[in-house]
Design a protein around this motif. Structure first.
Motif, PDB file in Angstrom:
ATOM      1  N   SER A 148       0.839  -1.201   0.000  1.00  0.00           N
ATOM      2  CA  SER A 148       0.000   0.000   0.000  1.00  0.00           C
ATOM      3  C   SER A 148       0.873   1.249   0.000  1.00  0.00           C
ATOM      4  N   THR A 149       0.292   2.357  -0.457  1.00  0.00           N
ATOM      5  CA  THR A 149       1.034   3.619  -0.507  1.00  0.00           C
ATOM      6  C   THR A 149       1.491   4.034   0.886  1.00  0.00           C
ATOM      7  N   SER A 150       0.626   3.824   1.890  1.00  0.00           N
ATOM      8  CA  SER A 150       1.012   4.197   3.259  1.00  0.00           C
ATOM      9  C   SER A 150       2.197   3.370   3.733  1.00  0.00           C
ATOM     10  N   ASP A 151       2.242   2.084   3.371  1.00  0.00           N
ATOM     11  CA  ASP A 151       3.370   1.252   3.761  1.00  0.00           C
ATOM     12  C   ASP A 151       4.631   1.624   2.975  1.00  0.00           C
ATOM     13  N   LEU A 152       4.461   2.072   1.748  1.00  0.00           N
ATOM     14  CA  LEU A 152       5.625   2.475   0.960  1.00  0.00           C
ATOM     15  C   LEU A 152       6.373   3.610   1.639  1.00  0.00           C
ATOM     16  N   ARG A 153       5.638   4.508   2.324  1.00  0.00           N
ATOM     17  CA  ARG A 153       6.293   5.672   2.939  1.00  0.00           C
ATOM     18  C   ARG A 153       7.257   5.271   4.043  1.00  0.00           C
ATOM     19  N   SER A 154       7.092   4.068   4.586  1.00  0.00           N
ATOM     20  CA  SER A 154       8.008   3.639   5.646  1.00  0.00           C
ATOM     21  C   SER A 154       9.414   3.384   5.106  1.00  0.00           C
ATOM     22  N   PHE A 155       9.558   3.229   3.785  1.00  0.00           N
ATOM     23  CA  PHE A 155      10.861   2.979   3.186  1.00  0.00           C
ATOM     24  C   PHE A 155      11.592   4.261   2.800  1.00  0.00           C
ATOM     25  N   THR A 156      10.890   5.406   2.829  1.00  0.00           N
ATOM     26  CA  THR A 156      11.468   6.632   2.281  1.00  0.00           C
ATOM     27  C   THR A 156      12.535   7.225   3.196  1.00  0.00           C
ATOM     28  N   GLY A 157      13.419   8.002   2.595  1.00  0.00           N
ATOM     29  CA  GLY A 157      14.489   8.656   3.340  1.00  0.00           C
ATOM     30  C   GLY A 157      15.767   8.729   2.529  1.00  0.00           C
ATOM     31  N   ASP A 158      16.822   9.210   3.152  1.00  0.00           N
ATOM     32  CA  ASP A 158      18.136   9.276   2.523  1.00  0.00           C
ATOM     33  C   ASP A 158      19.000   8.123   3.013  1.00  0.00           C
ATOM     34  N   TYR A 159      19.752   7.530   2.102  1.00  0.00           N
ATOM     35  CA  TYR A 159      20.603   6.378   2.405  1.00  0.00           C
ATOM     36  C   TYR A 159      21.996   6.636   1.840  1.00  0.00           C
ATOM     37  N   ARG A 160      23.010   6.251   2.591  1.00  0.00           N
ATOM     38  CA  ARG A 160      24.393   6.563   2.246  1.00  0.00           C
ATOM     39  C   ARG A 160      25.226   5.296   2.044  1.00  0.00           C
ATOM     40  N   SER A 161      26.015   5.262   0.944  1.00  0.00           N
ATOM     41  CA  SER A 161      26.984   4.198   0.727  1.00  0.00           C
ATOM     42  C   SER A 161      28.384   4.787   0.762  1.00  0.00           C
ATOM     43  N   ASP A 162      29.174   4.401   1.765  1.00  0.00           N
ATOM     44  CA  ASP A 162      30.563   4.850   1.811  1.00  0.00           C
ATOM     45  C   ASP A 162      31.392   4.170   0.723  1.00  0.00           C
ATOM     46  N   GLU A 163      31.010   2.952   0.346  1.00  0.00           N
ATOM     47  CA  GLU A 163      31.754   2.243  -0.691  1.00  0.00           C
ATOM     48  C   GLU A 163      31.662   2.957  -2.037  1.00  0.00           C
ATOM     49  N   LEU A 164      30.510   3.578  -2.309  1.00  0.00           N
ATOM     50  CA  LEU A 164      30.338   4.320  -3.556  1.00  0.00           C
ATOM     51  C   LEU A 164      30.510   5.819  -3.366  1.00  0.00           C
ATOM     52  N   ASP A 165      30.611   6.259  -2.096  1.00  0.00           N
ATOM     53  CA  ASP A 165      30.723   7.687  -1.791  1.00  0.00           C
ATOM     54  C   ASP A 165      29.570   8.465  -2.423  1.00  0.00           C
ATOM     55  N   VAL A 166      28.331   7.989  -2.133  1.00  0.00           N
ATOM     56  CA  VAL A 166      27.152   8.613  -2.729  1.00  0.00           C
ATOM     57  C   VAL A 166      25.975   8.437  -1.786  1.00  0.00           C
ATOM     58  N   THR A 167      25.046   9.387  -1.821  1.00  0.00           N
ATOM     59  CA  THR A 167      23.813   9.320  -1.031  1.00  0.00           C
ATOM     60  C   THR A 167      22.623   9.272  -1.984  1.00  0.00           C
ATOM     61  N   TYR A 168      21.703   8.335  -1.745  1.00  0.00           N
ATOM     62  CA  TYR A 168      20.500   8.183  -2.546  1.00  0.00           C
ATOM     63  C   TYR A 168      19.279   8.578  -1.727  1.00  0.00           C
ATOM     64  N   THR A 169      18.243   9.028  -2.437  1.00  0.00           N
ATOM     65  CA  THR A 169      16.972   9.331  -1.808  1.00  0.00           C
ATOM     66  C   THR A 169      15.913   8.349  -2.283  1.00  0.00           C
ATOM     67  N   VAL A 170      15.185   7.775  -1.330  1.00  0.00           N
ATOM     68  CA  VAL A 170      14.038   6.918  -1.631  1.00  0.00           C
ATOM     69  C   VAL A 170      12.784   7.715  -1.313  1.00  0.00           C
ATOM     70  N   ALA A 171      11.836   7.762  -2.246  1.00  0.00           N
ATOM     71  CA  ALA A 171      10.643   8.587  -2.077  1.00  0.00           C
ATOM     72  C   ALA A 171       9.447   7.890  -2.699  1.00  0.00           C
ATOM     73  N   VAL A 172       8.257   8.397  -2.369  1.00  0.00           N
ATOM     74  CA  VAL A 172       7.029   7.940  -2.999  1.00  0.00           C
ATOM     75  C   VAL A 172       6.619   8.966  -4.035  1.00  0.00           C
ATOM     76  N   ARG A 173       6.343   8.464  -5.224  1.00  0.00           N
ATOM     77  CA  ARG A 173       5.902   9.350  -6.305  1.00  0.00           C
ATOM     78  C   ARG A 173       4.870   8.612  -7.142  1.00  0.00           C
ATOM     79  N   ASP A 174       3.705   9.230  -7.319  1.00  0.00           N
ATOM     80  CA  ASP A 174       2.618   8.626  -8.098  1.00  0.00           C
ATOM     81  C   ASP A 174       2.315   7.210  -7.603  1.00  0.00           C
ATOM     82  N   SER A 175       2.242   7.076  -6.274  1.00  0.00           N
ATOM     83  CA  SER A 175       1.888   5.803  -5.622  1.00  0.00           C
ATOM     84  C   SER A 175       2.906   4.696  -5.856  1.00  0.00           C
ATOM     85  N   SER A 176       4.121   5.061  -6.259  1.00  0.00           N
ATOM     86  CA  SER A 176       5.188   4.076  -6.434  1.00  0.00           C
ATOM     87  C   SER A 176       6.410   4.514  -5.646  1.00  0.00           C
ATOM     88  N   LEU A 177       7.195   3.549  -5.231  1.00  0.00           N
ATOM     89  CA  LEU A 177       8.462   3.852  -4.582  1.00  0.00           C
ATOM     90  C   LEU A 177       9.503   4.148  -5.652  1.00  0.00           C
TER      91      LEU A 177
END
Length: 573
Positions: free
Chosen positions: A471-500
């Motif tokens: 569900s869209t409400s459950d998808l929001r529990s995955f959202t946030g910023d995530y960091r990989s030191d191995e790649l030296d990069v930060t990704y953002t996970v978000a909900v958009r148009d009812s999709s992660l």
């Protein structure tokens, strides 16, 4: 074993002329083509150019035309490493950290030998580069990305997996150990001693041969000129001609560079720590064709398709270098160097090769036979077969089958994100990349599925429909910023148009806490003992378990993904 017993008599002119029809498709002034050379007992017995090195400049291909070799380069990198080891500049059992600055500590030790034999367990450098696009695409940038990795795909020595990044590292190791670039070392110790006057590494020194072949990709109205690859030194980056490659092949008949002992080592199958032999030596694949032993090395890139095959027991070498893509794009078939070198071998070794087995009446058509004619299916018939499917029991391996341009295409999330056309030959049977897939509607207790089948209709592999919703409400529990030191990069996970959405890649749920998406493969979220999501890993066939730690949780509102970062497939082989 090194190259041994001689083959039969010299070919007649009529026998050599049988090569021409194999390349007739491209032997015209408005087409790229191929340089082809054959040698036996160290002597050139056939060489010719077909098609144009440059369509625009009207320059034909000859045996001296210089092509990018792509992954044929690896055989020369392997030779350079072995020469350096023979001279005491390095040891094959040295730890890679001895030569690569800032090499991260890993649980398992990786040696030069592991890199040479594709058994290092390292993740694929070009895929990692695609996940960290802001860090550049130079040799040094890729080496730094590999140096930062702490995780591995597998324990070194336990698994064979073709690895471009390992040979990139070998180029750097030769430089560190010898004080010369790989190109300069190979020029002084391999090219010049063998008389390979047209051989060099891109950018070292900077040069362009006057008969340098341009690269082309097919399009509906002809051929499109493509920019040359940046030519990373080690896994690729070398330029050479058919004539030069035959000189190189002759070194395996009459040794002038190196020693018979380590030339034999290059031709010896690697054995994994579990005792299983591989089909790879050092820089060469080891196999057979119609009963004859082969050493094979090939390469492909944008506008490049190359292959060199040695038949050690017959002292025969075949080189085919083509300046076009070796894939099928938009339904336009180009060139298959593996098939071409085999067909050239059919001409020159017809008295040596074993007969082809006669196909059974129920067998699928051979590669040279016309496929069954396609049939037309309605939009509803096609749509009923689409969806996400799991291959076998591997939860990581998810493919998408979808309707596109009036047909079905299969997209492989875990592999290389290719869209492969599925051609219907009946209501429930499709051809794809030389295989046959049969569709099975849903039955009691079983979801709809596809099956790869053999020529007698036996099921070899199942692709089961995946149906998992979040569900869209459950998808929001995955959202946030995530960091990989191995790649030296930060990704953002978000909900958009009812999709992660992970950066710009839409994620599709496939089972609990797991999604698939373009270029990301399988994205597995990690929970702590309380059930809170703390991280995720990216998983592709060639780069597994790349971990991103959660560094920021969003407020309780729908987020939009960041616009930074994009991914593109790097076609280096």
């Amino acid at each position: 074993m090194v190259l041994a017993a001689a083959c039969g008599s010299s070919p007649t002119a009529s026998t050599a002329a049988r090569v021409d029809p194999l390349f007739a498709t491209w032997n015209r002034p408005d087409s790229p083509g191929c340089g082809v050379g054959v040698s036996r007992n160290g002597a050139v017995i056939s060489e010719h150019g077909y098609g144009m090195a440059s369509i625009e400049r009207k320059v034909p291909i000859t045996s001296y035309t210089v092509f990018p070799l792509a992954s044929i380069t690896k055989t020369f990198t392997a030779m350079s490493v072995l020469l350096a080891a023979d001279r005491g500049l390095l040891s094959l059992d040295d730890d890679v950290s001895k030569y690569i600055p800032d090499w991260s500590n890993r649980e398992h030790r990786i040696t030069v030998r592991h890199l040479l034999t594709h058994t290092s367990g390292l993740r694929d450098a070009y895929l990692l580069q695609g996940w960290a696009p802001d860090h550049g695409n130079s040799n040094d940038a890729l080496v730094k990305i590999l140096a930062r990795q702490r995780g591995l795909n597998s324990v070194p020595g336990a698994e064979y997996r073709y690895n471009n990044g390992g040979y990139l590292l070998l180029g750097k190791i030769v430089e560190q150990a010898s004080g010369q670039t790989l190109g300069a070392f190979a020029d002084a110790n391999v090219f010049k001693p063998l008389g390979m006057t047209g051989a060099y590494f891109n950018g070292d020194p900077v040069r362009t041969a006057p008969d340098h072949a341009s690269g082309y990709s097919p399009q509906a109205n002809g051929w499109r000129l493509v920019p040359e690859s940046s030519g990373y030194a080690g896994n690729a980056g070398m330029m050479s001609s058919v004539r030069d490659l035959l000189l190189w092949a002759n070194n395996f008949v009459e040794t002038r560079v190196g020693t018979p002992a380590f030339l034999a080592r290059m031709q010896t199958a690697t054995v994994l720590t579990g005792g299983q032999p591989t089909t790879s030596g050092m820089g060469f694949g080891i196999g057979t064709y119609r009963g004859a032993r082969t050493l094979r090395t090939s390469g492909g890139d944008s506008g490049v398709a190359t292959e060199l095959v040695l038949y050690p027991d017959q002292k025969l070498a075949i080189a085919v270098l083509c300046n076009m893509d070796s894939v099928v794009m938009g339904g336009l078939a180009t060139v298959n160097p593996d098939d071409l070198t085999n067909r050239v071998a059919d001409v020159f070794l017809e008295d040596v090769l074993e007969p082809r087995p006669a196909p059974s009446a129920s067998a699928q058509p051979s590669a040279g036979a016309p496929p069954p004619p396609p049939v037309a299916l309605s939009a509803d018939e096609l749509a009923s077969k689409s969806g996400l499917y799991r291959i076998g029991s591997d939860e990581n391996y998810i493919v998408s089958i979808s309707v596109r341009d009036g047909g079905l295409t299969l997209r492989d999330f875990y592999g290389d994100n290719y869209d492969m056309l599925m051609t219907p030959i009946s209501a429930n049977r499709f051809l794809i990349a030389g295989a046959t897939l049969a569709f099975s509607p849903a039955e009691a207790g079983r979801p709809q599925a596809w099956h790869m089948i053999d020529g007698e209709g036996r099921r070899l592999l199942e692709l089961s429909l995946v149906t998992f919703a979040v569900s869209t409400s459950d998808l929001r529990s995955f959202t946030g910023d995530y960091r990989s030191d191995e790649l030296d990069v930060t990704y953002t996970v978000a909900v958009r148009d009812s999709s992660l959405v992970l950066q710009t890649s839409t994620l599709h749920p496939v089972f609990k806490d797991a999604f698939v998406g373009d270029y990301m493969g399988t994205v597995r979220f990690v929970r702590d003992a309380r059930g809170d999501i703390t991280a995720f890993t990216l998983n592709r066939n060639s780069a597994r378990g790349v971990r991103f730690e959660r560094v920021k949780r969003p407020a309780n509102r729908q987020m939009e993904p960041t616009r930074g970062g994009s991914w593109s497939r790097a076609a280096h082989s």
